[in-house]
Design a protein around this motif. Sequence first.
Motif, PDB file in Angstrom:
ATOM      1  N   MET A 194       0.931  -1.209   0.106  1.00 16.78           N
ATOM      2  CA  MET A 194       0.032  -0.036   0.171  1.00 16.78           C
ATOM      3  C   MET A 194       0.831   1.131  -0.111  1.00 16.78           C
ATOM      4  SD  MET A 194      -2.652   1.083   3.114  1.00 16.78           S
ATOM      5  CE  MET A 194      -1.522   0.990   4.330  1.00 16.78           C
ATOM      6  N   MET A 196       0.410   5.213   0.390  1.00 19.42           N
ATOM      7  CA  MET A 196      -0.347   6.592   0.693  1.00 19.42           C
ATOM      8  C   MET A 196       0.303   7.929   1.172  1.00 19.42           C
ATOM      9  SD  MET A 196      -3.901   5.095   2.824  1.00 19.42           S
ATOM     10  CE  MET A 196      -3.132   4.905   4.220  1.00 19.42           C
ATOM     11  N   THR A 197       1.392   7.639   1.915  1.00 19.83           N
ATOM     12  CA  THR A 197       2.247   8.558   2.550  1.00 19.83           C
ATOM     13  C   THR A 197       3.119   9.131   1.777  1.00 19.83           C
ATOM     14  OG1 THR A 197       1.994   6.961   4.698  1.00 19.83           O
ATOM     15  CG2 THR A 197       3.499   9.037   4.558  1.00 19.83           C
ATOM     16  N   GLY A 202       1.380  12.442   5.664  1.00 22.77           N
ATOM     17  CA  GLY A 202       0.904  10.934   5.581  1.00 22.77           C
ATOM     18  C   GLY A 202      -0.648  10.936   6.188  1.00 22.77           C
ATOM     19  N   THR A 203      -0.926  11.573   7.313  1.00 22.79           N
ATOM     20  CA  THR A 203      -2.227  11.699   7.831  1.00 22.79           C
ATOM     21  C   THR A 203      -3.193  12.293   6.771  1.00 22.79           C
ATOM     22  OG1 THR A 203      -1.358  11.822  10.104  1.00 22.79           O
ATOM     23  CG2 THR A 203      -3.753  12.648   9.838  1.00 22.79           C
ATOM     24  N   PHE A 227       7.074   6.614   2.193  1.00 17.11           N
ATOM     25  CA  PHE A 227       6.837   5.368   2.712  1.00 17.11           C
ATOM     26  C   PHE A 227       6.121   4.511   2.003  1.00 17.11           C
ATOM     27  CE2 PHE A 227       7.835   7.737   6.842  1.00 17.11           C
ATOM     28  CZ  PHE A 227       8.725   7.016   7.430  1.00 17.11           C
ATOM     29  N   SER A 229       6.132   0.100   1.994  1.00 15.76           N
ATOM     30  CA  SER A 229       6.672  -1.049   2.800  1.00 15.76           C
ATOM     31  C   SER A 229       6.517  -2.256   1.949  1.00 15.76           C
ATOM     32  CB  SER A 229       6.133  -1.310   4.194  1.00 15.76           C
ATOM     33  OG  SER A 229       6.529  -0.160   5.112  1.00 15.76           O
ATOM     34  N   TRP A 436       2.336   3.795  12.223  1.00 14.40           N
ATOM     35  CA  TRP A 436       1.575   3.472  11.145  1.00 14.40           C
ATOM     36  C   TRP A 436       0.209   3.206  11.249  1.00 14.40           C
ATOM     37  CZ3 TRP A 436       5.128  -1.051   9.245  1.00 14.40           C
ATOM     38  CH2 TRP A 436       4.931  -2.162   9.849  1.00 14.40           C
ATOM     39  N   SER A 439      -1.671   7.314  13.248  1.00 13.09           N
ATOM     40  CA  SER A 439      -1.090   7.523  14.541  1.00 13.09           C
ATOM     41  C   SER A 439      -2.020   7.729  15.731  1.00 13.09           C
ATOM     42  CB  SER A 439       0.013   8.798  14.739  1.00 13.09           C
ATOM     43  OG  SER A 439       0.760   8.457  13.327  1.00 13.09           O
ATOM     44  N   ASN A 441      -3.167  10.290  17.771  1.00 13.83           N
ATOM     45  CA  ASN A 441      -4.168  11.293  17.720  1.00 13.83           C
ATOM     46  C   ASN A 441      -5.261  11.177  16.622  1.00 13.83           C
ATOM     47  OD1 ASN A 441      -3.023  12.607  19.822  1.00 13.83           O
ATOM     48  ND2 ASN A 441      -2.014  14.253  18.438  1.00 13.83           N
TER      49      ASN A 441
HETATM   50  C1  LIG Z   1       8.229   1.784   9.433  1.00  9.71           C
HETATM   51  C2  LIG Z   1       6.948   2.281   8.504  1.00  9.71           C
HETATM   52  C3  LIG Z   1       6.357   1.792   7.593  1.00  9.71           C
HETATM   53  C4  LIG Z   1       5.650   2.463   6.976  1.00  9.71           C
HETATM   54  N1  LIG Z   1       5.078   1.916   5.698  1.00  9.71           N
HETATM   55  C5  LIG Z   1       4.026   2.731   4.907  1.00  9.71           C
HETATM   56  C6  LIG Z   1       3.413   1.975   3.974  1.00  9.71           C
HETATM   57  O1  LIG Z   1       3.598   0.747   3.468  1.00  9.71           O
HETATM   58  N2  LIG Z   1       2.452   2.619   3.260  1.00  9.71           N
HETATM   59  C7  LIG Z   1       2.106   3.897   3.552  1.00  9.71           C
HETATM   60  O2  LIG Z   1       1.390   4.614   2.855  1.00  9.71           O
HETATM   61  N3  LIG Z   1       2.904   4.617   4.712  1.00  9.71           N
HETATM   62  C8  LIG Z   1       3.779   3.921   5.469  1.00  9.71           C
HETATM   63  N4  LIG Z   1       4.068   4.508   6.432  1.00  9.71           N
HETATM   64  C9  LIG Z   1       3.688   5.848   6.948  1.00  9.71           C
HETATM   65  C10 LIG Z   1       2.924   5.968   8.173  1.00  9.71           C
HETATM   66  O3  LIG Z   1       1.516   5.456   7.577  1.00  9.71           O
HETATM   67  C11 LIG Z   1       2.772   7.448   8.303  1.00  9.71           C
HETATM   68  O4  LIG Z   1       3.813   7.909   9.027  1.00  9.71           O
HETATM   69  C12 LIG Z   1       1.880   7.949   9.340  1.00  9.71           C
HETATM   70  O5  LIG Z   1       0.508   7.573   8.969  1.00  9.71           O
HETATM   71  C13 LIG Z   1       1.796   9.248  10.116  1.00  9.71           C
HETATM   72  O6  LIG Z   1       1.809  10.123   8.897  1.00  9.71           O
HETATM   73  P1  LIG Z   1       3.164  11.135   8.967  1.00  9.71           P
HETATM   74  O7  LIG Z   1       4.417  10.351   9.014  1.00  9.71           O
HETATM   75  O8  LIG Z   1       3.080  11.945   7.482  1.00  9.71           O
HETATM   76  O9  LIG Z   1       2.928  12.115  10.048  1.00  9.71           O
HETATM   77  P2  LIG Z   1       1.876  13.401  10.155  1.00  9.71           P
HETATM   78  O10 LIG Z   1       0.756  13.059   9.353  1.00  9.71           O
HETATM   79  O11 LIG Z   1       2.735  14.645   9.993  1.00  9.71           O
HETATM   80  O12 LIG Z   1       1.750  13.325  11.801  1.00  9.71           O
HETATM   81  C14 LIG Z   1       2.142  13.757  12.624  1.00  9.71           C
HETATM   82  C15 LIG Z   1       1.833  13.469  14.244  1.00  9.71           C
HETATM   83  O13 LIG Z   1       0.765  14.370  14.338  1.00  9.71           O
HETATM   84  C16 LIG Z   1      -0.554  13.861  14.544  1.00  9.71           C
HETATM   85  N5  LIG Z   1      -1.864  14.435  13.830  1.00  9.71           N
HETATM   86  C17 LIG Z   1      -1.793  14.479  12.618  1.00  9.71           C
HETATM   87  N6  LIG Z   1      -3.122  15.184  12.605  1.00  9.71           N
HETATM   88  C18 LIG Z   1      -3.523  15.585  13.852  1.00  9.71           C
HETATM   89  C19 LIG Z   1      -4.481  16.507  14.336  1.00  9.71           C
HETATM   90  N7  LIG Z   1      -5.612  16.797  13.285  1.00  9.71           N
HETATM   91  N8  LIG Z   1      -4.608  16.834  15.383  1.00  9.71           N
HETATM   92  C20 LIG Z   1      -3.647  16.312  16.327  1.00  9.71           C
HETATM   93  N9  LIG Z   1      -2.659  15.562  15.975  1.00  9.71           N
HETATM   94  C21 LIG Z   1      -2.689  15.127  14.631  1.00  9.71           C
HETATM   95  C22 LIG Z   1      -0.330  12.234  14.263  1.00  9.71           C
HETATM   96  O14 LIG Z   1      -1.079  11.699  14.905  1.00  9.71           O
HETATM   97  C23 LIG Z   1       1.126  12.199  14.349  1.00  9.71           C
HETATM   98  O15 LIG Z   1       1.528  12.068  15.702  1.00  9.71           O
HETATM   99  C24 LIG Z   1       5.100   3.644   7.213  1.00  9.71           C
HETATM  100  C25 LIG Z   1       5.683   4.446   8.272  1.00  9.71           C
HETATM  101  C26 LIG Z   1       6.463   3.730   9.269  1.00  9.71           C
HETATM  102  C27 LIG Z   1       7.266   4.253  10.260  1.00  9.71           C
END
Ligand SMILES: Cc1cc2nc3c(=O)[nH]c(=O)nc-3n(C[C@H](O)[C@H](O)[C@H](O)COP(=O)(O)OP(=O)(O)OC[C@H]3O[C@@H](n4cnc5c(N)ncnc54)[C@H](O)[C@@H]3O)c2cc1C
Length: 557
Positions: A194, A196-197, A202-203, A227, A229, A436, A439, A441
């Motif tokens: 998958m 998406m990020t 990512g969110t 990301f 995986s 992943w 997160s 929140n």
């Molecule tokens: C080992 C690993 C493998 C991964 N593999 C994949 C993959 O295969 N495919 C894929 O698509 N993604 C993958 N990811 C990405 C992962 O899904 C994202 O890192 C995750 O969804 C968070 O997105 P971000 O890193 O952009 O953080 P952000 O979206 O920037 O979020 C940062 C923090 O802000 C918080 N936050 C966000 N919105 C709000 C809000 N409105 N109010 C309060 N807090 C908020 C979040 O909870 C988080 O703690 C992987 C990540 C890791 C670490």
Amino acid sequence: MPADFDAQAAAQAAVGAVFNQSPPYQDVDLFGSDRALQDAVAANGAGGEAAALTAFGRHWGSAAMFDLARQANENPPRLHAFDDKGRRQDTVEFHPAYHRFMAESVGAGLHASTWRDDGTRAAAPAEAARAARFYMVAQVENGHMCPITMTRAAVAALAAAPDLRAALMPKIVSRDYDPRFRPWPDKTGATLGMGMTEKQGGTDVRTNTTRAEREGAAYRITGHKWFMSAPMSDAFLVLAQAPDGLTCFFMPRFRPDGSVNALQFQRLKDKLGNRSNASSEVEFANAYALRVGGEGEGLRTILAMVQLTRLDCAISSAGMMRAATARALHHARHRAVFGKPLAAQPMMRSVLADMALEVEGAVALVMRLCRSFDLAGASPEEAARARLLTPAVKYLVCKAAPPLTYEAMECLGGNGYVEADALARLYREAPVNAIWEGSGNVMCLDVLRALTRDRDASEATLDHLARDTKDLPGAADAVAVVRRTLAEGGAEANARIVVERIAQLAAAAALKTGMDSGVADLFARTRLAGQRGVTYGTAALDERDIASLLARVLPET
Ligand SMILES: Cc1cc2nc3c(=O)[nH]c(=O)nc-3n(C[C@H](O)[C@H](O)[C@H](O)COP(=O)(O)OP(=O)(O)OC[C@H]3O[C@@H](n4cnc5c(N)ncnc54)[C@H](O)[C@@H]3O)c2cc1C
């Protein structure tokens, strides 16, 4: 200090022999040694699987499987972006131990057993039976579970593309793991990933900049994922901006003409844990893809998949918690300090039993949630329960795993902190499930969304939780806190208060309705009524309860 201790020390020190170190934790029956799991399996309709689960638990708890897990994580995957003449290769090489785990988990159906051959849901207790196995696998090797969970979950999103799903299902339900780099139609089995990020979000995937342009019945995708995986999956469900908005696509590693599709891996992430699994940064240079669902419906389509990966995150974290607690207790039973085994020292017993109680809540909670998934097709009530509780359970259980694995590590003293012991790996692995698939929140915001958009159904779930826990200490107050916080406004700022309480109530309810033990009362008194401090060992459990909890999490052999 017993006399024989001194005598042994004197006799053996000269030759460097080792004593007072615990024997390896291996050749354990991961089902038969886990009373909480057995109870949860029986309570959630999968008791008929007990014999098969015992065989599974013995196999996965063998010394050979633990050693393979070590090998898979000590030999991380390597990216081959180019061949030696500079041509793009875009393949990732995994250690044979990783392939062995993939073959084992696919062979056991963990990637597909909740689906019928046509892609519809398998009958109950498929979800609970799989979850029990998933929970045991999480106690051995977690990295390979990423493609396993994505493959099983992707089928839910593929419902939006029935013809494609029909073509893929024979490869997905196959129990053959086929690691060959070949077009998926030519393989005996296929796995899915998958994407998406992106770098900027990512969110908030609405910020995705990856573009999709129509080309006949297919699309050309240009952009990146920050990301992605399991890059050697046979295909990925990817989000990209189509002319009519964010859309879900099926992007295979090969084009229909057999040429390699334009997925260009830039780098593999150097991760804290999850080392056996590869997580790539990837660019798409006019990559071939097929649409899954309507243009502009990408988020809705992919969320069907994400709901299942979130469930798996919680099961896997619960499994890691049991592994850490069992390993700590095993060590404590064999390690003497001040002349007495650690497991006989009153304060260590309190710490270990409090951890065991946390595991009880986690396993009961995830297994009961699986029951809701099992029954959701026929019961709107269970469907509503699954909708509200999946993000709440992912939130609570995935957040509980890191502090618990840390405490378990400390129970082993210095031995826990070195890489030779599996606890160090568990500790590094534990945080990823909370990050992943949405997160912490984000999980809380999703619970709030369910509470507002599906208000009546969510209220009914809360009523059920209140009813099931009404005799338990602290439960009525917890229900009141949830209702008051939601009514007062400002719910977003206090969402963690609401979600924590809902998940704890659900755990207490699962313990209360699922099994005839005093564990629900202990859980409620210490977690809901707050008769516990911040760290493990502050729950003031009495010795009878401590002995029972320790025997349930790992009996003495
Ligand atoms: C080992 C690993 C493998 C991964 N593999 C994949 C993959 O295969 N495919 C894929 O698509 N993604 C993958 N990811 C990405 C992962 O899904 C994202 O890192 C995750 O969804 C968070 O997105 P971000 O890193 O952009 O953080 P952000 O979206 O920037 O979020 C940062 C923090 O802000 C918080 N936050 C966000 N919105 C709000 C809000 N409105 N109010 C309060 N807090 C908020 C979040 O909870 C988080 O703690 C992987 C990540 C890791 C670490």
